[in-house]
Design a protein around this motif. Structure first.
Motif, mmCIF file in Angstrom:
data_model
loop_
_atom_site.group_PDB
_atom_site.id
_atom_site.type_symbol
_atom_site.label_atom_id
_atom_site.label_comp_id
_atom_site.label_asym_id
_atom_site.label_seq_id
_atom_site.Cartn_x
_atom_site.Cartn_y
_atom_site.Cartn_z
ATOM 1 N N LEU A 123 0.854 -1.184 0.000
ATOM 2 C CA LEU A 123 0.000 0.000 0.000
ATOM 3 C C LEU A 123 0.890 1.234 0.000
ATOM 4 N N VAL A 124 0.632 2.150 -0.933
ATOM 5 C CA VAL A 124 1.308 3.447 -0.928
ATOM 6 C C VAL A 124 0.251 4.510 -0.642
ATOM 7 N N THR A 125 0.350 5.146 0.523
ATOM 8 C CA THR A 125 -0.565 6.244 0.828
ATOM 9 C C THR A 125 -0.030 7.512 0.162
ATOM 10 N N GLY A 126 -0.930 8.332 -0.358
ATOM 11 C CA GLY A 126 -0.473 9.510 -1.101
ATOM 12 C C GLY A 126 0.145 9.130 -2.430
ATOM 13 N N GLY A 127 -0.276 7.985 -2.969
ATOM 14 C CA GLY A 127 0.350 7.455 -4.189
ATOM 15 C C GLY A 127 0.010 8.188 -5.470
ATOM 16 N N MET B 183 9.358 -3.228 -10.538
ATOM 17 C CA MET B 183 10.012 -4.344 -9.847
ATOM 18 C C MET B 183 9.072 -5.526 -9.621
ATOM 19 N N GLY B 184 7.824 -5.395 -10.106
ATOM 20 C CA GLY B 184 6.916 -6.541 -10.058
ATOM 21 C C GLY B 184 6.050 -6.647 -8.822
ATOM 22 N N TYR B 185 6.041 -5.606 -7.979
ATOM 23 C CA TYR B 185 5.156 -5.623 -6.813
ATOM 24 C C TYR B 185 3.708 -5.367 -7.246
ATOM 25 N N SER B 186 2.773 -5.849 -6.434
ATOM 26 C CA SER B 186 1.357 -5.535 -6.615
ATOM 27 C C SER B 186 1.035 -4.323 -5.744
ATOM 28 N N VAL B 187 0.564 -3.231 -6.358
ATOM 29 C CA VAL B 187 0.466 -1.953 -5.644
ATOM 30 C C VAL B 187 -0.978 -1.484 -5.497
ATOM 31 N N THR B 188 -1.313 -1.098 -4.274
ATOM 32 C CA THR B 188 -2.584 -0.427 -3.984
ATOM 33 C C THR B 188 -2.265 0.999 -3.552
ATOM 34 N N VAL B 189 -3.051 1.954 -4.066
ATOM 35 C CA VAL B 189 -2.830 3.363 -3.732
ATOM 36 C C VAL B 189 -4.066 3.913 -3.037
ATOM 37 N N ILE B 190 -3.837 4.657 -1.944
ATOM 38 C CA ILE B 190 -4.906 5.505 -1.434
ATOM 39 C C ILE B 190 -4.445 6.950 -1.500
ATOM 40 N N ASP B 191 -5.376 7.821 -1.865
ATOM 41 C CA ASP B 191 -5.072 9.244 -1.974
ATOM 42 C C ASP B 191 -6.394 9.993 -1.932
#
Length: 310
Positions: free
Chosen positions: A6-10, A25-33
């Protein structure tokens, strides 16, 4: 199965640059903003996006519940020092209540590591006596923004000691680069670049001899990635170890852009420190990190980005 982060402020400046590299780099990314300063155009179609405010505990919990995350990189923040001086309550709600919500949920949902965007630029106060300033110097922030960052670091240590949450706190210098908002109050390089490219007058607050440690955003991204697997329980300066004045910034940008006007000097801004330079030797030792971009190269890439947006 790729690891879930999870990247907050993504959707913001630093967060979106981190997201892009995580995807590479192949990560699975979730963003909250909450999109108060970030924009949808910064967000890749490959991420799971939630429009959500870090103060909203209920909405945050849904994200943790749905996504079964493994790591949190927390970049969401109220980022303006001068706004924090004008509105300390708002600053504390976003920057302190926000991180407490995330830490509670990180413990509840068994997050493996929490990486926090702190600030070295405001952490050591008006006169730390040592330049470049190491982490061993006692923090003495003078703005509500800096006070909130220090409080956040104390909460991280509490959650680590009490619940075993692994964390690394990164105290950034003055971060600059592509996607920085040129219309806000923070980010002198982006603000100057936009004005110079439009051949508009540039205003410098005070005498222009305010010294900062300007660190390029790609170097900051690299520090965040290294922190996923190193630096547990550490608070680390992420800077270049060298200082540049606002007048230096003006000169380098003027030369790169071919700007012809002289700056206009105005009154100093409340809450601004005279000098901040960070000793990065512990980050070099512990994260095996060091800045790869010198100032001229970083400025050149930043200007190229803004040239493409004219």
């Amino acid at each position: 199965m790729s690891e879930k982060i999870l990247v907050t402020g993504g959707a913001g400046f630093i967060g979106s640059n981190i997201v892009d590299e995580l995807l590479n780099m192949g990560y699975s990314v979730t963003v909250i903003d909450d999109l108060s300063s970030g924009t949808m155009e910064n967000i890749s179609k490959s991420v799971k996006f939630y429009q959500c405010d870090v103060r909203d505990r209920q909405s945050l919990e849904k994200v943790f519940e749905n996504e079964r995350l493994e790591y949190v990189i927390h970049t969401a923040a109220q980022i303006s020092v001068s706004k924090s001086v004008r509105e300390p309550l708002y600053d504390a709600q976003v920057n302190i209540i926000g991180i407490i919500n995330l830490l509670d949920l990180s413990v509840k949902y068994e997050i493996r590591k929490f990486v926090f965007s702190s600030s070295g630029g405001v952490m050591y106060g008006e006169n730390p006596k040592i330049y470049p300033t190491p982490e061993s110097v006692c923090p003495d922030p003078i703005s509500p923004y800096g006070i909130a960052k220090l409080a956040s670091e104390k909460y991280l240590k509490f959650y680590s000691k009490e619940f075993g949450l692994r964390f690394t706190s990164l105290r950034y210098g003055n971060v600059y680069g592509p996607r920085q908002n040129p219309d806000g109050e923070a980010g002198v390089i982006a603000i100057f670049a936009k004005k110079m490219l439009k051949n508009e007058p540039v205003k410098i607050n005070g005498d222009g001899e305010y010294i900062r440690d300007y660190v390029y955003v790609k170097d900051v991204v690299n520090a965040n990635l290294k922190s996923l697997n190193a630096g547990d329980g550490e608070v680390l300066n992420i800077g270049t170890g060298t200082g540049k004045s606002v007048n230096d910034v003006f000169r380098v940008l003027k030369e790169r852009i071919g700007y012809k006007l002289d700056p206009i000097y105005g009154p100093p801004r409340p809450g601004d420190l005279r000098k901040s330079i960070l000793d990065n030797s512990r980050a070099k030792e512990i994260l095996k990190w060091e800045p790869m971009y010198d100032f001229e190269r970083g400025i050149s890439e930043t200007v190229s980005y803004f040239e493409g947006r004219k």
